[in-house]
Motif scaffolding. Structure first.
Motif, short mmCIF file in Angstrom:
data_model
loop_
_atom_site.label_atom_id
_atom_site.label_comp_id
_atom_site.label_asym_id
_atom_site.label_seq_id
_atom_site.Cartn_x
_atom_site.Cartn_y
_atom_site.Cartn_z
N ASN A 144 46.15 18.69 26.34
CA ASN A 144 44.93 17.91 26.10
C ASN A 144 44.77 16.82 27.14
O ASN A 144 45.59 16.70 28.06
CB ASN A 144 44.93 17.33 24.67
CG ASN A 144 46.12 16.41 24.45
OD1 ASN A 144 46.55 15.70 25.37
ND2 ASN A 144 46.67 16.43 23.23
N ASN A 145 43.71 16.04 27.00
CA ASN A 145 43.40 15.01 27.98
C ASN A 145 44.47 13.92 28.04
O ASN A 145 44.62 13.25 29.05
CB ASN A 145 42.02 14.40 27.71
CG ASN A 145 41.85 13.97 26.26
OD1 ASN A 145 41.93 14.81 25.36
ND2 ASN A 145 41.65 12.70 26.04
N LYS A 146 45.23 13.76 26.95
CA LYS A 146 46.26 12.71 26.92
C LYS A 146 47.53 13.15 27.66
O LYS A 146 48.23 12.33 28.24
CB LYS A 146 46.62 12.38 25.47
CG LYS A 146 45.51 11.69 24.71
CD LYS A 146 45.73 10.18 24.75
CE LYS A 146 44.84 9.46 23.73
NZ LYS A 146 43.42 9.47 24.10
N ASN A 147 47.86 14.46 27.58
CA ASN A 147 49.16 14.86 28.15
C ASN A 147 49.05 15.65 29.47
O ASN A 147 50.07 15.95 30.08
CB ASN A 147 49.98 15.67 27.12
CG ASN A 147 49.28 16.95 26.67
OD1 ASN A 147 48.44 17.48 27.39
ND2 ASN A 147 49.63 17.45 25.49
N ILE A 148 47.83 15.95 29.93
CA ILE A 148 47.73 16.77 31.15
C ILE A 148 48.32 16.03 32.36
O ILE A 148 48.84 16.64 33.29
CB ILE A 148 46.28 17.23 31.42
CG1 ILE A 148 46.28 18.28 32.55
CG2 ILE A 148 45.35 16.05 31.76
CD1 ILE A 148 45.11 19.18 32.59
N GLY A 149 48.27 14.70 32.33
CA GLY A 149 48.83 13.92 33.43
C GLY A 149 50.34 13.80 33.34
O GLY A 149 50.96 13.21 34.24
N LYS A 150 50.94 14.35 32.29
CA LYS A 150 52.39 14.21 32.11
C LYS A 150 53.15 15.51 32.29
O LYS A 150 54.39 15.53 32.21
CB LYS A 150 52.68 13.65 30.71
CG LYS A 150 52.13 12.24 30.54
CD LYS A 150 52.47 11.64 29.18
CE LYS A 150 51.92 10.23 29.11
NZ LYS A 150 50.96 10.05 28.00
N ILE A 151 52.44 16.61 32.53
CA ILE A 151 53.12 17.89 32.75
C ILE A 151 53.90 17.83 34.07
O ILE A 151 53.35 17.46 35.10
CB ILE A 151 52.08 19.04 32.83
CG1 ILE A 151 51.23 19.10 31.57
CG2 ILE A 151 52.76 20.38 33.13
CD1 ILE A 151 51.95 19.57 30.34
#
Lengths: 425, 214
Positions: free
Chosen positions: B156-163
């Motif tokens: 989702n928009n919250k975790n896509i930057g953390k992959i």
């Protein structure tokens, strides 16, 4: 008898012209059946056929096209390179051009989602992100800003990319033709941002196209404020659709992919956006599996355009070798030419004007009497950078970089005057 | 009282007027101010830190359906690529070999780039037609096929930057060029050490397009 023959010829010519006219727009692109042989009846002391008749009047061609005898001077692509023509590239016929200006219709094309056709009334440029005022400009707005006119070369970073592992394509056009050079008219971004203001944290700009690929690249603010511009004209007329009509970004000296066509938006931010084009593409893979990123500048490069694989030597005796040189770091200072594969060099004549980040033309007269030659050229720019050999580049970067091959090419002139793209080693 | 008003005025002048002046400093008075709605429609980019990712989510299970319908005809059922269309899956441990395979799994450093690119440019010829959720689903499916997330992981928009992508450390900046030896403008001119042995000829490779014979 002779008169009759001439009349007959005239009629044939008229019929041919009438025929071409009825074919309309496709007449030029189709191969018109003009003779490739010399007609002795047109030579002295005879009166040439075109003298004894009237030619076409004004307005027969409201937009003039090149002579039908030049219909071989066209862009060409290599079909097997890409999956579709909409995401593909073709090549400028640099071997057939003189001087430094590329005619608009011959500038190579590189599209990622085909050519967008945009009504200029529907054109908008959005500027958003870290600016004082997020704004939208029409094309007419852009044209009311202070104007700048500059010659710049545009080279695809993959120009010569097929040649990393060895000589592959037997043509000057196919190995060096992803370059063109035109005069741009537009507005400097340093003037445009006077209108929007700029926040101190703005360090990067995302440039975005409105084509079907939504082309995007990140550009550092220093470059944006130095010499980048938004152009709406090339060589004095509106941009061609395939070059981004009605407006494109101009990023002088840097790889062509960054010159976003059909430009719709500039976003100012505090870090690079890491778009597909600057991560999965336009990064230069090294032998250890790491890849260089943000390799923007196009290093100094040159090519002999004649003789070349498409330009055999046809006559013995005096020849005029011609070529082009350019550098993304500034002006070309000197071009050397070798006829013996790099053992001995002589300095070619550089022709005015020699401008920064623009193609420069060089020539060198030489004698040919049927001997084999290994023709090379080597550019030196005003930073004293010397165009390298392919072996120098391979030693540092291996053979899988794809991009930024600015090495010296070798054209082998055979005894019959034909020319081959060869690799020395 | 008067002093207080005066003081407030000075305060006002010092703090607010300069801002107003800056805000009105349009040199040419061209263009118009963009509205939030106008910007929202065009500002579609997503950065590695997730900035710009629109509200939405999806997992690989749902992504498989969208992928089969929208992507597989070019990229293959398993991301293997059909004809010359790009491979999307595999290629691990190939980057330092003679034939590197650069896929989303082996090469792409950020999952945000996958979202950004798929939303803006795919499916080829029908750009910007996927919904936000469908885009998250397809990205999740590709990440799953590349063994980066599990099939039920909800992107989702919250975790896509953390992959964390396998090749995130695979890129070198800044540009080290000029990387060649000769940057002194003074190359050899006579009797130079250059091999003139021909080791390859484009004519022999025979992949140059033939001219039509007219």
């Amino acid at each position: 008898m002779k008169k009759n023959k001439q009349k007959e010829l005239k009629i044939n010519r008229r019929e041919l012209l009438a025929g071409s006219a009825s074919l309309g727009a496709i007449a030029f692109s189709s191969k018109v059946a003009y003779s490739k042989e010399t007609n002795l009846d047109n030579l002295p002391p005879n009166v040439p056929e075109w003298t004894g008749e009237l030619g076409e009047g004004v307005d027969a061609n409201p937009y003039g096209m090149p002579s039908e005898f030049e219909n071989n001077v066209i862009r060409r692509n290599v079909e097997w390179l890409t999956a579709s023509t909409e995401s593909s590239v073709n090549f400028t016929p640099i071997q057939d051009l003189e001087g430094i200006v590329t005619p608009n219709g011959l500038c190579f094309e590189r599209h990622h989602g085909g050519v967008s056709i945009i009504n200029p009334k529907d054109y908008r440029l959005m500027i958003n992100g870290l600016v004082d005022r997020e704004m939208i400009f029409t094309l007419d707005d852009l044209k009311r800003f202070p104007q700048t006119n500059k010659f710049y070369f545009l080279e695809c970073a993959a120009n010569g990319g097929m040649e990393w592992k060895g000589s592959q394509l037997n043509g000057c056009q196919y190995t060096f033709g992803m370059v063109h050079n035109v005069q741009y008219t537009g507005v400097k971004l340093s003037d445009l941002i006077l209108e929007t203001g700029l926040k101190p944290k703005a360090k990067w700009v995302l440039a975005e196209g409105s084509d079907s690929s939504g082309m995007t690249r990140s550009i550092p603010i220093e470059k944006i404020l130095d010499d980048c511009m938004i152009a709406w004209a090339m060589n004095g007329e509106a941009l061609r659709s395939e070059q981004g009509y009605p407006a494109r970004l101009v990023v002088p000296g840097w790889e062509g992919n960054m010159w976003v066509k059909w430009l719709r938006r500039l976003e100012f931010g505090d870090m690079p956006y890491m778009t597909r084009e600057e991560t999965s593409k336009y990064t230069d893979l090294l032998p250890d599996g790491k890849a260089r990123m943000f390799t923007w500048v196009m290093d100094a490069k040159s090519v002999v355009t004649s003789p070349s694989p498409e330009k055999s030597i046809l006559y013995r005796g005096i020849q005029q070798l011609r070529g082009l040189a350019w550098s993304g770091r500034g002006k070309i200072k000197r071009v050397d030419v070798s006829l013996d594969g790099g053992k001995n060099w002589q300095t070619a004549k550089l022709h005015d004007p020699v401008m920064s980040k623009s193609l420069a033309r060089f020539t060198l007269p030489f004698e040919w009497n049927g001997q084999e030659l290994l023709v090379q050229s080597r550019a030196i720019d005003e930073t004293n950078y010397v165009q390298p050999t392919i072996h120098e580049l391979q030693k540092l970067r291996g053979v899988n970089s794809i991009y930024h091959n600015n090495s010296i090419a070798t054209w082998k002139v055979n005894k019959d005057g034909t020319v081959d793209n060869v690799r020395l080693g | 009282m008067f002093a207080l008003v005066k003081k407030s005025l000075i305060f006002f002048v010092l703090l607010f007027i300069p801002n107003l002046i800056i805000a009105d400093e349009r040199k040419f008075n061209l263009g118009k101010i963009a509205t939030k709605t106008e910007i929202a429609g065009w500002d579609i980019d997503v950065r590695p830190d997730g900035l710009g990712a629109p509200l939405g989510s999806g997992n690989a299970i749902k992504g498989e359906e969208v992928y089969a319908e929208q992507c597989a005809s070019c990229h293959g059922d398993f991301g293997e690529g059909i004809d010359r269309w790009p491979e999307l899956v595999g290629g691990e441990d190939s980057l330092d070999t003679h034939d590197p395979v650069k896929t989303t799994g082996s090469y792409w450093p950020y999952a945000s780039t996958m979202y950004d690119y798929i939303y803006r440019a795919m499916p080829f010829g029908v750009a910007q037609s996927l919904t936000y959720d469908e885009t998250y689903q397809v990205v999740a499916y590709l990440l799953y096929m590349n063994e980066i997330i599990d099939e039920d992981f909800v992107l989702n928009n919250k975790n896509i930057g953390k992959i964390k992508m396998p090749n995130v450390k695979g890129f070198l900046i800044p540009d080290p060029r000029p990387d060649i030896a000769n940057v002194n403008g003074n190359p050899c001119m006579q009797n130079c050490n250059s091999s003139t042995k021909i080791i390859g000829k484009a004519r022999d490779i025979d992949v140059t397009p033939e001219e039509e014979k007219s």
